[in-house]
Design a protein around this motif. Sequence first.
Motif, PDB file in Angstrom:
ATOM      1  N   MET A   1     -29.747 -68.379  17.703  1.00 36.96           N
ATOM      2  CA  MET A   1     -30.886 -68.979  18.404  1.00 36.96           C
ATOM      3  C   MET A   1     -30.694 -70.484  18.511  1.00 36.96           C
ATOM      4  O   MET A   1     -30.118 -71.112  17.631  1.00 36.96           O
ATOM      5  CB  MET A   1     -32.188 -68.710  17.652  1.00 36.96           C
ATOM      6  N   THR A   2     -31.241 -71.025  19.575  1.00 37.94           N
ATOM      7  CA  THR A   2     -31.227 -72.478  19.719  1.00 37.94           C
ATOM      8  C   THR A   2     -32.305 -73.070  18.817  1.00 37.94           C
ATOM      9  O   THR A   2     -33.203 -72.358  18.344  1.00 37.94           O
ATOM     10  CB  THR A   2     -31.524 -72.884  21.177  1.00 37.94           C
ATOM     11  N   ASP A   3     -32.241 -74.357  18.588  1.00 33.02           N
ATOM     12  CA  ASP A   3     -33.272 -75.022  17.800  1.00 33.02           C
ATOM     13  C   ASP A   3     -34.642 -74.862  18.460  1.00 33.02           C
ATOM     14  O   ASP A   3     -35.652 -74.696  17.784  1.00 33.02           O
ATOM     15  CB  ASP A   3     -32.947 -76.510  17.621  1.00 33.02           C
ATOM     16  N   GLU A   4     -34.665 -74.906  19.780  1.00 29.68           N
ATOM     17  CA  GLU A   4     -35.918 -74.742  20.523  1.00 29.68           C
ATOM     18  C   GLU A   4     -36.508 -73.347  20.273  1.00 29.68           C
ATOM     19  O   GLU A   4     -37.714 -73.206  20.069  1.00 29.68           O
ATOM     20  CB  GLU A   4     -35.668 -74.948  22.013  1.00 29.68           C
ATOM     21  N   GLN A   5     -35.659 -72.334  20.278  1.00 24.22           N
ATOM     22  CA  GLN A   5     -36.137 -70.973  20.016  1.00 24.22           C
ATOM     23  C   GLN A   5     -36.669 -70.838  18.588  1.00 24.22           C
ATOM     24  O   GLN A   5     -37.706 -70.216  18.363  1.00 24.22           O
ATOM     25  CB  GLN A   5     -35.008 -69.962  20.253  1.00 24.22           C
ATOM     26  N   LYS A   6     -35.962 -71.407  17.632  1.00 26.38           N
ATOM     27  CA  LYS A   6     -36.411 -71.365  16.234  1.00 26.38           C
ATOM     28  C   LYS A   6     -37.772 -72.045  16.092  1.00 26.38           C
ATOM     29  O   LYS A   6     -38.668 -71.535  15.423  1.00 26.38           O
ATOM     30  CB  LYS A   6     -35.399 -72.064  15.323  1.00 26.38           C
ATOM     31  N   THR A   7     -37.928 -73.210  16.724  1.00 25.89           N
ATOM     32  CA  THR A   7     -39.187 -73.950  16.658  1.00 25.89           C
ATOM     33  C   THR A   7     -40.328 -73.123  17.242  1.00 25.89           C
ATOM     34  O   THR A   7     -41.420 -73.065  16.663  1.00 25.89           O
ATOM     35  CB  THR A   7     -39.068 -75.296  17.401  1.00 25.89           C
ATOM     36  N   GLU A   8     -40.081 -72.468  18.365  1.00 25.85           N
ATOM     37  CA  GLU A   8     -41.112 -71.639  19.001  1.00 25.85           C
ATOM     38  C   GLU A   8     -41.504 -70.466  18.115  1.00 25.85           C
ATOM     39  O   GLU A   8     -42.689 -70.142  17.973  1.00 25.85           O
ATOM     40  CB  GLU A   8     -40.622 -71.138  20.362  1.00 25.85           C
ATOM     41  N   ILE A   9     -40.543 -69.830  17.489  1.00 26.18           N
ATOM     42  CA  ILE A   9     -40.841 -68.710  16.584  1.00 26.18           C
ATOM     43  C   ILE A   9     -41.652 -69.190  15.387  1.00 26.18           C
ATOM     44  O   ILE A   9     -42.620 -68.546  14.980  1.00 26.18           O
ATOM     45  CB  ILE A   9     -39.540 -68.021  16.139  1.00 26.18           C
ATOM     46  N   GLU A  10     -41.278 -70.320  14.823  1.00 24.01           N
ATOM     47  CA  GLU A  10     -42.019 -70.874  13.688  1.00 24.01           C
ATOM     48  C   GLU A  10     -43.453 -71.216  14.089  1.00 24.01           C
ATOM     49  O   GLU A  10     -44.400 -70.965  13.344  1.00 24.01           O
ATOM     50  CB  GLU A  10     -41.298 -72.099  13.136  1.00 24.01           C
TER      51      GLU A  10
ATOM     52  N   ARG B   1     -45.243 -69.882  16.590  1.00 24.77           N
ATOM     53  CA  ARG B   1     -46.002 -68.646  16.807  1.00 24.77           C
ATOM     54  C   ARG B   1     -46.321 -67.940  15.496  1.00 24.77           C
ATOM     55  O   ARG B   1     -47.402 -67.373  15.332  1.00 24.77           O
ATOM     56  CB  ARG B   1     -45.230 -67.716  17.731  1.00 24.77           C
TER      57      ARG B   1
ATOM     58  N   SER C   1     -26.777 -69.904  13.571  1.00 22.70           N
ATOM     59  CA  SER C   1     -27.733 -68.978  14.158  1.00 22.70           C
ATOM     60  C   SER C   1     -27.419 -68.760  15.629  1.00 22.70           C
ATOM     61  O   SER C   1     -26.886 -69.637  16.304  1.00 22.70           O
ATOM     62  CB  SER C   1     -29.147 -69.548  14.014  1.00 22.70           C
TER      63      SER C   1
END
Length: 76
Positions: free
Chosen positions: A41-50, A52, A39
Amino acid sequence: MTSKAIKKKVIEYITQAEDNVVEAVYEMLKSYEVGDGESLMTDEQKTEIEKRSALYKQGKLKASSWEDVKKRSRTA
């Protein structure tokens, strides 16, 4: 929305999109393809999207359409 439904919407959109949008999408997909398949996206970005997404589905996070955002920005 399911992945299948998203793919269908993307295809519908692309068939009617202006050339510059199609070129931008193509370049993004090409960039992903020549990468390592991971991906963008970073893992941090994925976590934030999930996070939200879950809040939105629970009704704890409001979202605005692009049209509403543009209207608000014109009145500011």
